[in-house]
Design a protein around this motif. Structure first.
Motif, PDB file in Angstrom:
ATOM      1  N   SER A   1      -9.161  -0.931  -0.951  1.00  0.00           N
ATOM      2  CA  SER A   1      -9.354   0.339  -0.356  1.00  0.00           C
ATOM      3  C   SER A   1     -10.483   0.607   0.321  1.00  0.00           C
ATOM      4  O   SER A   1     -10.458   1.233   1.521  1.00  0.00           O
ATOM      5  CB  SER A   1      -9.582   1.213  -1.724  1.00  0.00           C
TER       6      SER A   1
ATOM      7  N   HIS B   1       0.822  -1.409   0.203  1.00  0.00           N
ATOM      8  CA  HIS B   1      -0.016   0.074   0.060  1.00  0.00           C
ATOM      9  C   HIS B   1       0.857   1.289  -0.167  1.00  0.00           C
ATOM     10  O   HIS B   1       0.402   2.283  -0.420  1.00  0.00           O
ATOM     11  CB  HIS B   1      -0.716   0.006   1.309  1.00  0.00           C
TER      12      HIS B   1
ATOM     13  N   SER C   1      -8.829   3.695  -5.499  1.00  0.00           N
ATOM     14  CA  SER C   1      -8.698   4.211  -4.265  1.00  0.00           C
ATOM     15  C   SER C   1      -8.574   5.735  -4.207  1.00  0.00           C
ATOM     16  O   SER C   1      -8.966   6.211  -3.173  1.00  0.00           O
ATOM     17  CB  SER C   1      -7.227   3.384  -3.656  1.00  0.00           C
TER      18      SER C   1
ATOM     19  N   THR D   1     -10.602   1.134   4.501  1.00  0.00           N
ATOM     20  CA  THR D   1     -11.125   2.395   4.994  1.00  0.00           C
ATOM     21  C   THR D   1     -12.187   2.161   6.042  1.00  0.00           C
ATOM     22  O   THR D   1     -12.293   2.576   7.044  1.00  0.00           O
ATOM     23  CB  THR D   1     -11.826   3.522   4.035  1.00  0.00           C
TER      24      THR D   1
ATOM     25  N   SER E   1      -3.266   6.073  -3.014  1.00  0.00           N
ATOM     26  CA  SER E   1      -4.271   5.887  -1.743  1.00  0.00           C
ATOM     27  C   SER E   1      -4.800   6.836  -1.134  1.00  0.00           C
ATOM     28  O   SER E   1      -4.521   8.102  -1.662  1.00  0.00           O
ATOM     29  CB  SER E   1      -3.875   4.878  -0.719  1.00  0.00           C
TER      30      SER E   1
END
Length: 872
Positions: free
Chosen positions: A414, A316, A364, A418, A321
């Protein structure tokens, strides 16, 4: 429409898209919607009545302790009580889910009548289709592992067709998206939106030939492409333009105009930033800083660095992102805090659009940008932001724009990460309230995100990285420094490149440190643990456990909080009473404490045990099925490889690997298969071919998996001749044992016995159960006749060879019932002789990998008309 109804409609739309995973999903979701609309409202009304009765009964028992307040002012509604009772809401939700599945089917890419894939004969890739394709570049060229440049091309015209059904054709209009690869130098100076002509050969992607391999055909189909082009060069010359191009529309006529191959404004800005960051830094530190700031689409990060980050659980960090979005938005709001809300909103939206353009329209980034826009909108309206609702709205909007993203792994990871940050971070931070918030967040954020994405990663990759959370915690300070510094240097480089270079140079040592961390943990023993193929039911069960912990723990915490609030209000009420009443109340209070302890003991006890029980259940869901399969499976798999033949024998928990191939074979074929099968070590490794006994494939395999016993063909090396000491030391340093093998050497592999009949050719005999397999290498007809005459070759039920010509004498001596060729094609005369003897023929170029089990016989990975299950 109230809030609960909107949430139901959004979830129904997403559920409808998920139902497309199965062919009959749309009808099942419609039937479910009808059933829910009929039954659920009545069940909800009955639940409400029962809940009210229980509440009244409880209050009647605690009448003296209860405060004189209405129910709705003292107790929040439960989840079931908030659900709407109207039948039309659930009926519309079911219909919306059905329409979502239809919308997905409509938006799914399908080749048009004039699609460029139609140029390939229906029979497949029997011969190359040489073409000159003209179109518009729609992506920034990227570097592949093979050292070629790759980009997407929207096609317009095609010419010089050789080998197609219609012969040579000039100036044929076509449509469709094309996956193009070119030599690196040919694509130098090429940008998105350039109009070019590419000379090369069309090919149609095939489904994966090996279990666990990457499905390139499905990947292209998701991107709207059904054919690839292996390009040789870009046609830059005017005289090579397609004849009579002016007969086509004015847009196509632009092919004859010198485009100058100039980048667009957004690409020029991206280049300006990247060049300013790379000017004073070396590789890979410079590309790493650019990748962290703008995402890996902005710069070609070396593949070995990418592999380090992926294996260590830091993938990541080098992908675009929400981190970049949140930092940019926070910076803009901090700089404009003295301005009006309208100006803050304008500057924030402009920054979001710029960042999305620079990083690329990745799912993302789009998700984070939408949530950032929602935050800005709430700021203007002076409304409180609800992150969970904002996440749901962002998901719905993105899936309305592109419903195909529902199956995009980046989109899924993503939103799950989150979601984990939103719902898991607050309770974990509350548990660590004794720590400084900055330190607590370093510990909490990796845990919260990892828990929610782990089941999906297990389902997709069949591998878990035990060190990932620890690595993220250790690397968090460096990631924050590089992220903030990278964004600041990017802004400075966009305005004044020398300033961006100076700021980026300050990040050299943090970048080196992050690379060292990723490299160290990626090379630790056990850095990845294969768990075997995870089913959809296991995936659903794992997420059910996570939701149980989330909802169950929150409910228990809320219950304790409500009781605490009630206790505080009682104390205030008692202070206003008379002293003598207080004494009486204190006596009642003591009794009430016992009662309360009995009332709230069960939720607190349950909450304390929810997490341990969920952990045990989650581990059992993954480990027990994998252990059962490994302990009972006996399977022989012959992998489809382009070079050295590779065989894997799984014998009730023990694994034997015969040959490895080169590094690409290990990376793309052997390791994915072993991971899918849940193999974490190789018990026996045998190099049957003398000329490949010291090939690079074994070294690559040894980096990822320990080899307990390695048997090397000790015949004179024809290629890679050298000292075996280096590889022997590598095996022994990982607690393995190294044995050289010669002619007539025998190896016991559990239920399988292996004998080198001839080490130089080689000729290897396998006794699998009570069946004999014979592997014969490439040899001249004279050598084949000599081996058959001397009786060296014994009869075998299965013959395994390279697909080259075999003499009648050799076939007569072996007498195979099944013949398997590790080749794309087999010699026609040899195939005719085998068919005449009624032997069943397989070859990996047509059938893909083959798997044999005692109960099921041979099964192929690819289907063909001639494939039939063998009962051997």
């Amino acid at each position: 429409m109230n809030q609960a109804t909107g949430v139901i409609f959004c979830l129904a739309y997403i559920l409808g898209l998920i139902s497309t995973a199965v062919p009959w999903g749309r009808y099942a979701i419609l039937a479910l919607g009808i059933a829910v609309a009929i039954a659920l409202p009545k069940l909800l009304r009955n639940f409400t009545k029962t809940s009210v009765k229980i509440t009244k009964k409880r209050r009647s028992r605690q009448k003296e302790n209860a405060l004189e307040e209405p129910l709705d002012a003292r107790e929040e509604l439960s989840l079931l009580e908030m659900l709407p009772r109207a039948k039309w809401v659930w009926a519309v939700a079911g219909l919306l889910a059905f329409l979502a599945s239809v919308y997905f089917a409509v938006r799914s890419p399908q080749p048009a009548i004039d699609d460029i894939s139609k140029l390939i004969p229906a029979g497949g890739n029997t011969q190359e289709v040489a073409v000159t394709v003209r179109g518009r570049v729609v992506s920034t060229p990227r570097l592949t592992r093979s050292g070629r440049s790759q980009f997407w091309l929207e096609t317009d015209l095609v010419s010089e067709i050789n080998g197609g059904e219609g012969g040579a054709v000039v100036n044929r209009p076509v449509s469709g998206k094309l996956y193009v690869t070119l030599p690196l130098l040919q694509a130098t100076g090429l940008y998105a939106d350039n109009t070019i002509a590419v000379v090369g050969s069309l090919y149609k992607p095939q489904p994966p030939s090996n279990p666990g391999a990457f499905n390139f055909q499905a990947y292209l189909a998701r991107e709207g492409a059904f054919v690839g082009l292996k390009g040789r060069q870009i046609d830059w010359r005017r005289e090579n333009a397609i004849a009579d191009v002016n007969r086509v529309n004015s847009q196509t006529a632009a092919f004859l105009e010198p485009s100058g191959m100039q980048p667009s404004k957004i690409q020029a800005m991206r280049q300006r930033i990247v060049r300013s960051q790379l000017s004073q830094l070396n590789v890979p530190e410079g590309p790493l800083i650019s990748a962290i700031a703008l995402g890996k689409q902005a710069v070609d990060l070396p593949y070995n660095i990418r592999d380090y980050f992926v294996q260590a659980g830091l993938a990541h960090a080098i992908a675009a992102s929400g981190t970049q979005v949140s930092m940019v938005l926070a910076l803009v709001l901090a700089l404009t805090r003295r301005f009006s809300k309208q100006l803050q909103f304008s500057f924030g939206v402009g920054a979001l659009f710029l960042l999305v353009g620079l990083t690329g329209f990745e799912p993302s980034v789009c998700r984070a940008a939408l949530m950032g826009f929602g935050t800005l909108f709430a700021l203007v309206l002076s409304r409180q932001v609800k992150p969970l609702g904002l996440l749901l709205i962002a998901a719905t909007i993105l899936l309305l724009v592109n419903p195909l993203w529902i199956w995009d792994l980046g989109f899924q990871l993503s939103f799950l990460a989150t979601l984990g940050l939103i719902v898991t971070t607050p309770p974990l931070m509350a548990k660590l309230d004794w720590m400084p918030p900055a330190i607590a967040s370093i510990l909490v954020v990796p845990i919260a995100a990892s828990v929610w994405v782990l089941p999906l990663l297990l389902y997709v990759f069949s591998v878990v990285s035990p060190y990932s959370i620890l690595v993220n915690i250790i690397a968090a300070p460096l990631l924050w420094i590089l992220s903030i510094g990278g964004m600041v240097s990017a802004v400075a480089g966009l305005i004044f490149p020398p300033a961006g270079s100076v700021l980026a140079q300050l990040l050299d040592y943090p970048a080196k440190g992050l690379i060292a961390i990723a490299q160290y943990f990626s090379q630790l023993p056990g850095n990845s643990v294969a768990v075997g193929q995870v089913s959809v039911f296991q995936l659903i069960a794992l997420y059910s456990l996570i939701c149980w912990v989330w909802i169950g723990g929150s409910s228990a915490t809320d219950s304790v909080t409500d009781v605490t609030d009630v206790k505080d209000r009682r104390r205030k009420e008692e202070k206003r009473r008379k002293p003598e009443a207080v004494r009486g109340k204190n006596q009642e209070k003591g009794k009430g404490k016992k009662g309360k302890s009995r009332v709230i003991a069960l939720p607190v006890f349950s909450a304390a045990w929810i997490l341990p029980l969920a952990l045990v259940a989650g581990i059992s869901i993954i480990v027990l099925p994998a252990w059962h399969v490994q302990s009972s499976l006996f399977q022989v798999t012959l992998l489809a490889t382009s070079g050295e033949p590779v065989l894997v024998i799984q014998d009730r928990g023990k694994v034997a690997l015969i040959n490895s191939g080169d590094e690409n074979t290990v990376r793309f074929t052997v390791l994915p298969f072993l991971q899918q099968q849940g193999v974490n070590s190789v018990n026996f490794a045998i190099a049957s071919h003398g000329h490949l006994g010291l090939s690079g494939g074994w070294g690559k395999l040894l980096e990822r998996l320990p080899i307990k016993t390695f048997y090397d063909n000790n015949a004179p090396k024809q290629i890679h001749r050298g000292n075996n000491q280096e590889f022997m030391t590598a095996v022994q340093s990982r607690q393995g044992v190294y044995f050289p093998l010669e002619t007539n050497s025998t190896v016991d592999l559990g239920s399988t016995r292996l004998q080198f009949v001839n080490a130089e050719i080689p000729v290897v005999e396998f006794l699998v159960g009570n069946r004999t397999w014979l592997l014969v290498g490439e040899m001249t007809p004279e050598v084949q006749k000599k081996l058959a005459a001397t009786g060296t070759l014994k009869p075998a039920q299965v013959l395994w060879w390279s697909g080259k010509a075999l003499t009648a004498e050799l076939l007569s001596a072996v007498g195979p019932q099944v013949a398997i060729a590790s080749a794309n094609e087999i010699d026609p005369e040899t195939a005719a002789q085998l068919r005449q003897s009624k032997a069943q023929i397989f070859w990996t170029g047509r059938d893909g990998a083959l798997q044999w089990t005692p109960a099921g016989g041979f099964k192929t990975t690819l289907e063909s008309e001639e494939n039939q299950t063998s009962f051997l």
